[in-house]
Design a protein around this motif. Structure first.
Motif, short mmCIF file in Angstrom:
data_model
loop_
_atom_site.label_atom_id
_atom_site.label_comp_id
_atom_site.label_asym_id
_atom_site.label_seq_id
_atom_site.Cartn_x
_atom_site.Cartn_y
_atom_site.Cartn_z
N GLU A 20 55.24 -48.78 -14.19
CA GLU A 20 55.59 -48.71 -13.19
C GLU A 20 56.99 -49.08 -13.15
O GLU A 20 57.99 -49.30 -11.54
CB GLU A 20 54.60 -49.06 -11.65
CG GLU A 20 53.88 -47.94 -11.39
CD GLU A 20 54.16 -46.43 -11.36
OE1 GLU A 20 55.08 -46.40 -10.16
OE2 GLU A 20 53.78 -44.85 -11.90
N LYS A 21 57.06 -50.97 -13.51
CA LYS A 21 57.94 -51.42 -13.34
C LYS A 21 58.68 -51.44 -15.17
O LYS A 21 57.82 -51.74 -16.04
CB LYS A 21 57.71 -53.14 -12.82
CG LYS A 21 57.03 -52.73 -11.44
CD LYS A 21 56.94 -54.25 -10.73
CE LYS A 21 56.84 -54.34 -9.34
NZ LYS A 21 56.44 -55.58 -8.91
N GLN A 22 59.80 -51.81 -14.90
CA GLN A 22 60.97 -52.15 -16.41
C GLN A 22 59.45 -53.48 -16.98
O GLN A 22 59.25 -54.22 -16.79
CB GLN A 22 61.71 -52.44 -16.18
CG GLN A 22 62.76 -51.02 -15.95
CD GLN A 22 64.50 -51.59 -15.42
OE1 GLN A 22 64.87 -52.11 -15.74
NE2 GLN A 22 65.24 -50.03 -15.83
N TYR A 23 59.45 -53.19 -18.03
CA TYR A 23 59.21 -54.92 -19.25
C TYR A 23 60.52 -54.14 -20.45
O TYR A 23 60.50 -53.45 -20.81
CB TYR A 23 58.19 -54.72 -19.08
CG TYR A 23 56.82 -53.86 -20.22
CD1 TYR A 23 56.68 -53.61 -20.83
CD2 TYR A 23 56.46 -52.19 -19.05
CE1 TYR A 23 56.05 -52.91 -22.54
CE2 TYR A 23 56.25 -51.34 -20.45
CZ TYR A 23 56.27 -51.56 -21.11
OH TYR A 23 55.33 -50.23 -22.41
#
Length: 433
Positions: A20-23
């Motif tokens: 869901e979020k960039q990493y």
């Protein structure tokens, strides 16, 4: 999500799941190389700290490509190249120029000299001062990036202290004024330079105006020193400097065609400030006598050079170049005499405005700008010049100072008739001499 770390390969990256979020997943073998995992894409990146001249500016990131468009092997090779450029102090994607990717001090100085000073007709002496500062006092900096000084103003502070100690406070301040002007000029066309001029970091040395001028009571003893000089042309040069209040450099460059005895003027075509500051010096009677004596001695001492110069000499240029004297022989010369002229003018009761006009200073105030200098030359300013010159010779006693009186009054000046047609310059000077 905290950054992960592993050996990046095509297989390992293919297994990474979107989030869901960039990493970030960093490569455990090549620091600064990582893959940025998003919802739809996996992007190869390189990241490094951007340093210049020992100062960390920012963290630079370079996009290398998308996983699937390029392989991990290709991305790793691109990362090594990008990280190598960052380590050298070059911005990513910036074409290398000199060390640090910025204009050098030498380039900035040469541009300032050619595009600003010479194009605007600055005096050769002013250009020589700048050259001395740049090519002697800042010689070891010439091929370094100018931006380095902007990022490390402490270097400028240290150099100012060093020049102050080794060369004196006045030279140190002068060198810093030159550096300040060159930096400001370079920044107009080099926006990568730091906005703050590094010279603003220094503590300026306190400067005192040199009070070396003479008053009316000092002139007689100075004239005796002057008369004792072996070279009669140098004698007349120093006397003319006092009588005119001119800068020595301007007088050295007076050519025969600049002298108009019929109109009692010397034209100074290129004084300090360039051709825009050109002006005429009105001549008093003692000044005309001085010119006539100089012409006579020039004929005897330098018959070839005297055809072109009022103060000829056996130099490469053909005119007097070095005007300095031994202080034990002649106590006042050069700008001492310009200060003396200013002092004598005040003692003679000449107004502040007239002194500014005679010395070719900028006129103070708005209303003074409406004064037309040429309209005052023929009568008013010449009369003021005569008053100043009379202070130089009025205290001489024929019984006490017979040699000085004979010297300063040895040439008879014939006033031209007002309605007479002016003769050619060569004929006028020939008759006068």
């Amino acid at each position: 999500m905290a950054d992960q770390r592993e050996i990046l390969t095509d297989k390992s990256i293919a297994r990474l799941s979107a989030g869901e979020k960039q990493y970030k997943v960093r490569d455990s073998e090549l620091p600064g190389f990582f893959v940025l995992v998003g919802k739809r894409r996996k992007t190869f990146m390189a990241q490094g700290e951007f340093w210049r001249d020992g100062v960390r500016e920012f963290t630079a990131q370079v996009k290398l490509g998308e996983f699937g468009d390029i392989t991990t092997r290709q991305a790793r090779a691109g990362a090594k190249e990008a990280l190598g450029s960052i380590a050298k102090g070059q911005r990513p994607g910036e074409a290398p120029t000199i060390k640090g990717g910025s204009i050098s001090l030498r380039q900035a100085w040469e541009r300032y000299r050619d595009a600003h000073m010479e194009r605007k007709g600055r005096n050769s002496g002013t250009i020589a001062n700048y050259r001395d500062h740049m090519e002697r006092l800042f010689k070891d900096w010439l091929d370094n990036p100018l931006a380095r000084l902007g990022r490390q103003p402490n270097l400028v502070v240290q150099r100012h202290d060093k020049i102050t100690k080794e060369n004196g406070p006045y030279i140190a301040n002068g060198a810093m004024r030159s550096l300040r002007a060159i930096y400001n000029h370079a920044r107009k066309s080099n926006t990568d330079l730091p906005a703050a001029n590094p010279v603003s970091a220094i503590d300026w040395n306190k400067e005192h105006r040199r009070n070396t001028g003479m008053g009316p009571n000092d002139i007689s003893s100075w004239l005796k020193e002057l008369y004792a000089l072996d070279n009669p042309l140098r004698r007349e040069f120093h006397l003319m400097t006092l009588l005119s209040g001119s800068r020595p450099t301007a007088l050295k460059l007076v050519r025969m065609e600049h002298i108009e005895l019929r109109r009692r003027l010397i034209h100074i075509p290129k004084p300090k400030g360039g051709e825009e500051k050109a002006f005429d010096i009105p001549l008093s009677r003692p000044m005309i006598r001085c010119i006539i004596r100089a012409i006579r001695w020039g004929r005897i001492m330098y018959p070839k050079q005297r055809k072109f110069w009022l103060f000829p000499a056996d130099s490469e240029r053909g005119h007097l170049v070095e005007h300095k004297e031994d202080r034990n022989v002649l106590s006042k010369w050069g700008n001492d005499l310009r200060q003396s002229y200013r002092t004598l003018a005040q003692a003679a009761g000449v107004s502040e405005l007239d002194i500014h006009l005679l010395m070719n200073h900028s006129l103070p105030g708005v209303n003074a700008g409406y004064i037309t200098r040429d309209r005052l030359l023929r009568d008013h300013l010449r009369q003021q010049q005569q008053r100043i010159s009379e202070l130089v010779v009025q205290n001489l006693d024929a019984r006490r100072d017979p040699l000085l009186v004979r010297w300063l009054g040895s040439a008879k000046v014939v006033e031209p008739a007002a309605e007479a047609e002016p003769e050619s310059q060569s004929e006028s000077l020939s008759m006068a001499a």
